[in-house]
Design a protein around this motif. Structure first.
Motif, PDB file in Angstrom:
ATOM      1  N   GLU A 193       0.827  -1.204   0.000  1.00 16.70           N
ATOM      2  CA  GLU A 193       0.000   0.000   0.000  1.00 16.70           C
ATOM      3  C   GLU A 193       0.864   1.258   0.000  1.00 16.70           C
ATOM      4  OE1 GLU A 193      -2.387  -0.329   3.461  1.00 16.70           O
ATOM      5  OE2 GLU A 193      -3.819  -1.752   2.592  1.00 16.70           O
ATOM      6  N   LEU A 194       1.970   1.203   0.734  1.00 22.89           N
ATOM      7  CA  LEU A 194       2.864   2.354   0.836  1.00 22.89           C
ATOM      8  C   LEU A 194       3.841   2.446  -0.335  1.00 22.89           C
ATOM      9  CD1 LEU A 194       3.730   2.230   4.657  1.00 22.89           C
ATOM     10  CD2 LEU A 194       2.185   3.818   3.493  1.00 22.89           C
ATOM     11  N   GLY A 195       3.884   1.382  -1.151  1.00 26.46           N
ATOM     12  CA  GLY A 195       4.734   1.421  -2.331  1.00 26.46           C
ATOM     13  C   GLY A 195       6.097   0.782  -2.178  1.00 26.46           C
ATOM     14  N   MET A 196       6.255  -0.071  -1.168  1.00 26.52           N
ATOM     15  CA  MET A 196       7.514  -0.784  -1.000  1.00 26.52           C
ATOM     16  C   MET A 196       7.406  -2.202  -1.534  1.00 26.52           C
ATOM     17  SD  MET A 196       8.939   0.396   2.754  1.00 26.52           S
ATOM     18  CE  MET A 196       7.380   0.196   3.605  1.00 26.52           C
ATOM     19  N   ALA A 197       8.535  -2.733  -2.011  1.00 22.60           N
ATOM     20  CA  ALA A 197       8.590  -4.122  -2.444  1.00 22.60           C
ATOM     21  C   ALA A 197       8.715  -5.035  -1.222  1.00 22.60           C
ATOM     22  CB  ALA A 197       9.773  -4.325  -3.383  1.00 22.60           C
ATOM     23  N   THR A 198       8.499  -6.330  -1.430  1.00 23.82           N
ATOM     24  CA  THR A 198       8.512  -7.286  -0.320  1.00 23.82           C
ATOM     25  C   THR A 198       9.377  -8.489  -0.670  1.00 23.82           C
ATOM     26  OG1 THR A 198       6.500  -8.356  -1.158  1.00 23.82           O
ATOM     27  CG2 THR A 198       6.217  -6.607   0.477  1.00 23.82           C
ATOM     28  N   ALA A 235       4.857 -12.096  -1.695  1.00 23.97           N
ATOM     29  CA  ALA A 235       6.251 -11.682  -1.733  1.00 23.97           C
ATOM     30  C   ALA A 235       6.595 -11.390  -3.183  1.00 23.97           C
ATOM     31  CB  ALA A 235       7.146 -12.796  -1.196  1.00 23.97           C
ATOM     32  N   ASP A 236       7.360 -10.326  -3.426  1.00 23.10           N
ATOM     33  CA  ASP A 236       7.801 -10.012  -4.787  1.00 23.10           C
ATOM     34  C   ASP A 236       9.059 -10.799  -5.148  1.00 23.10           C
ATOM     35  OD1 ASP A 236       5.765  -8.033  -4.977  1.00 23.10           O
ATOM     36  OD2 ASP A 236       7.054  -6.633  -3.892  1.00 23.10           O
ATOM     37  N   ILE A 237       9.850 -11.129  -4.131  1.00 25.18           N
ATOM     38  CA  ILE A 237      11.054 -11.940  -4.277  1.00 25.18           C
ATOM     39  C   ILE A 237      11.078 -12.916  -3.115  1.00 25.18           C
ATOM     40  CG2 ILE A 237      13.593 -11.905  -4.286  1.00 25.18           C
ATOM     41  CD1 ILE A 237      13.439  -9.000  -5.304  1.00 25.18           C
ATOM     42  N   VAL A 238      11.490 -14.163  -3.361  1.00 31.84           N
ATOM     43  CA  VAL A 238      11.638 -15.123  -2.282  1.00 31.84           C
ATOM     44  C   VAL A 238      13.115 -15.507  -2.148  1.00 31.84           C
ATOM     45  CG1 VAL A 238       9.300 -16.042  -2.402  1.00 31.84           C
ATOM     46  CG2 VAL A 238      11.085 -17.086  -3.799  1.00 31.84           C
ATOM     47  N   LYS A 239      13.553 -15.603  -0.902  1.00 33.39           N
ATOM     48  CA  LYS A 239      14.907 -16.033  -0.603  1.00 33.39           C
ATOM     49  C   LYS A 239      14.844 -17.462  -0.083  1.00 33.39           C
ATOM     50  CE  LYS A 239      18.769 -15.364   2.586  1.00 33.39           C
ATOM     51  NZ  LYS A 239      19.213 -14.748   3.856  1.00 33.39           N
ATOM     52  N   GLN A 240      15.711 -18.307  -0.632  1.00 32.91           N
ATOM     53  CA  GLN A 240      15.671 -19.725  -0.251  1.00 32.91           C
ATOM     54  C   GLN A 240      17.075 -20.307  -0.248  1.00 32.91           C
ATOM     55  OE1 GLN A 240      14.664 -22.326   1.493  1.00 32.91           O
ATOM     56  NE2 GLN A 240      12.609 -21.946   0.626  1.00 32.91           N
ATOM     57  N   LYS A 241      17.296 -21.272   0.615  1.00 29.64           N
ATOM     58  CA  LYS A 241      18.561 -21.998   0.594  1.00 29.64           C
ATOM     59  C   LYS A 241      18.624 -22.851  -0.662  1.00 29.64           C
ATOM     60  CE  LYS A 241      18.951 -22.193   5.621  1.00 29.64           C
ATOM     61  NZ  LYS A 241      19.043 -23.066   6.818  1.00 29.64           N
ATOM     62  N   LEU A 242      19.816 -23.025  -1.184  1.00 25.32           N
ATOM     63  CA  LEU A 242      19.993 -23.874  -2.358  1.00 25.32           C
ATOM     64  C   LEU A 242      19.633 -25.310  -1.994  1.00 25.32           C
ATOM     65  CD1 LEU A 242      21.081 -23.172  -5.228  1.00 25.32           C
ATOM     66  CD2 LEU A 242      23.229 -24.218  -4.529  1.00 25.32           C
ATOM     67  N   PRO A 243      18.817 -25.989  -2.799  1.00 25.51           N
ATOM     68  CA  PRO A 243      18.452 -27.365  -2.450  1.00 25.51           C
ATOM     69  C   PRO A 243      19.633 -28.318  -2.590  1.00 25.51           C
ATOM     70  CG  PRO A 243      17.623 -26.811  -4.633  1.00 25.51           C
ATOM     71  CD  PRO A 243      18.195 -25.546  -4.056  1.00 25.51           C
ATOM     72  N   ARG A 285       7.931 -15.841 -12.014  1.00 26.36           N
ATOM     73  CA  ARG A 285       7.296 -14.516 -11.878  1.00 26.36           C
ATOM     74  C   ARG A 285       7.732 -13.861 -10.563  1.00 26.36           C
ATOM     75  NH1 ARG A 285       2.878 -13.078 -15.121  1.00 26.36           N
ATOM     76  NH2 ARG A 285       2.138 -14.724 -16.509  1.00 26.36           N
ATOM     77  N   ILE A 286       7.809 -14.671  -9.505  1.00 31.10           N
ATOM     78  CA  ILE A 286       8.345 -14.214  -8.232  1.00 31.10           C
ATOM     79  C   ILE A 286       9.817 -14.604  -8.221  1.00 31.10           C
ATOM     80  CG2 ILE A 286       8.140 -14.332  -5.730  1.00 31.10           C
ATOM     81  CD1 ILE A 286       5.649 -13.233  -7.265  1.00 31.10           C
ATOM     82  N   GLY A 287      10.695 -13.623  -8.192  1.00 33.06           N
ATOM     83  CA  GLY A 287      12.119 -13.902  -8.348  1.00 33.06           C
ATOM     84  C   GLY A 287      12.682 -14.753  -7.220  1.00 33.06           C
ATOM     85  N   LEU A 288      13.472 -15.757  -7.572  1.00 32.24           N
ATOM     86  CA  LEU A 288      14.140 -16.604  -6.586  1.00 32.24           C
ATOM     87  C   LEU A 288      15.576 -16.136  -6.391  1.00 32.24           C
ATOM     88  CD1 LEU A 288      14.533 -19.167  -4.786  1.00 32.24           C
ATOM     89  CD2 LEU A 288      15.238 -20.349  -6.893  1.00 32.24           C
TER      90      LEU A 288
END
Length: 352
Positions: A193-198, A235-243, A285-288
């Motif tokens: 709503e405030l215009g920040m990415a997540t 989430a616009d980007i997801v952070k994940q450990k390498l499998p 679409r959601i960056g990894l």
């Protein structure tokens, strides 16, 4: 850094990683990072114009500017792992100013850290490099140790200090995960709503996810589902450990899955396992972004380059590497960050 130098760093793994062809999920199905990521992927979404601007601010900064890829320096370990454990190898980084300097000199797209770290130097640096404020944390002062994520501030505070994005962690699989999902969902909605990415750290946490000496916290099927849940709460980007393994659902005998996940959609190759994470992130679409992991000393540079190659060739969006960079002298940290970025800048390293 040239392609030949990257090959030299990869050593005996160069052919295995650079010449692999993915025969599981075809690359034609993916939304691959590009200079036109905002126009091609996000323009049709419900994100408002200010959020799109914040995403472009991150994508348009640093050595990877306008490639679609990101290199982010995360330094929230002072809370997550204790300041002593994190900064004793290089006390320089007890000072927030040096954290920001490393991100700037390292050519990063953004720096991710705590309210305290970023707030301490916001007026000096918020206009020079995009800030990602990590809004929740675990902490290790509770005894006996408790593993939970607690909100440490408000979305408004992040907005007021000029942040381009907020980040948060959910420990999927933990007893507290349902509460964390609710808290982070509400925070992300307000940030948009405030215009920040997540950005969501989609981590798994459950003692039962270890069986017969195998740690399934990094299983492709479980981490892939965590990514999918992260995408679900926008989430616009997801952070994940390498499998590193697969078969979490089948070996632990819980949840639901399908045999094709293991026979057709993945293989044992690390690029194919990471490709499954990308697929669960709405086919890219959601960056990894994959995490760089702990610092192990002399092998850090090689491990970082390997992780970057796997992420890029799988269809990921970049790397978020902290301890490997800040737990060594600044010039060496800059060198490591540049090596990661050089993988994404190298046009000879393509999607598998």
């Amino acid at each position: 850094m040239s392609t030949n130098k990257i090959i030299e760093i990869l050593g005996d793994q160069s052919d295995f990683l650079l010449n692999h062809t993915c025969k599981t999920i075809d690359k034609s199905l993916l939304h691959i990072p590009s200079p036109n990521t905002i126009d091609e992927i996000w323009m049709s979404s419900d994100r408002n114009t200010r959020t799109l601007n914040s995403l472009q601010t991150i994508l348009g900064h640093g050595r990877l500017a306008n490639t679609g890829y990101v290199s982010i320096l995360p330094v929230d370990q002072g809370v997550e792992h204790t300041a002593g454990a994190s900064f004793a190898p290089n006390p320089l980084y007890f000072d927030p100013g040096n954290i920001i300097k490393l991100a700037i000199e390292g050519g990063c797209n953004a720096v991710a850290s705590t309210f305290g770290v970023l707030g301490a130097v916001a007026r000096k640096y918020a206009h020079r490099i995009p800030f990602i404020v990590k809004i929740n944390h675990n902490e290790l002062l509770t005894y006996p140790t408790q593993y939970d994520q607690t909100l440490y501030g408000t979305v408004e505070e992040a907005w007021n200090m000029g942040a381009a994005a907020v980040g948060a962690t959910i420990y999927f699989g933990s007893p507290e995960s349902r509460r964390q999902i609710l808290e982070v969902s509400e925070a992300f909605a307000h940030a948009h709503e405030l215009g920040m990415a997540t950005i969501l750290w989609c981590y798994l946490r459950n003692g039962s996810f270890k069986k017969n000496g195998v740690d399934y916290h990094s299983a492709a099927d479980l981490t892939g589902q965590a990514n999918h849940l992260g995408a679900t709460i926008q989430a616009d980007i997801v952070k994940q450990k390498l499998p590193t393994v697969n078969g979490g659902f089948t070996e632990l005998k819980f949840g639901k899955t399908n045999e094709k996940v293991y026979t057709e959609l993945t293989s044992s190759h690390p690029i194919d396992l990471c490709r499954y994470q990308v697929a669960n992130s709405y086919m890219g679409r959601i960056g990894l972004i994959n995490s760089g992991g702990e610092s192990k000393g002399a092998s850090d540079l090689k491990e970082a380059v390997i992780t970057a190659v796997i992420n890029k060739r799988a269809g990921g969006m970049g790397l978020i590497s902290g301890r490997k960079a800040f737990q060594k002298p600044m010039n060496q940290g800059v060198e490591l960050l540049h090596a990661i970025q050089d993988v994404y800048l190298d046009k000879n390293i393509t999607i598998a």
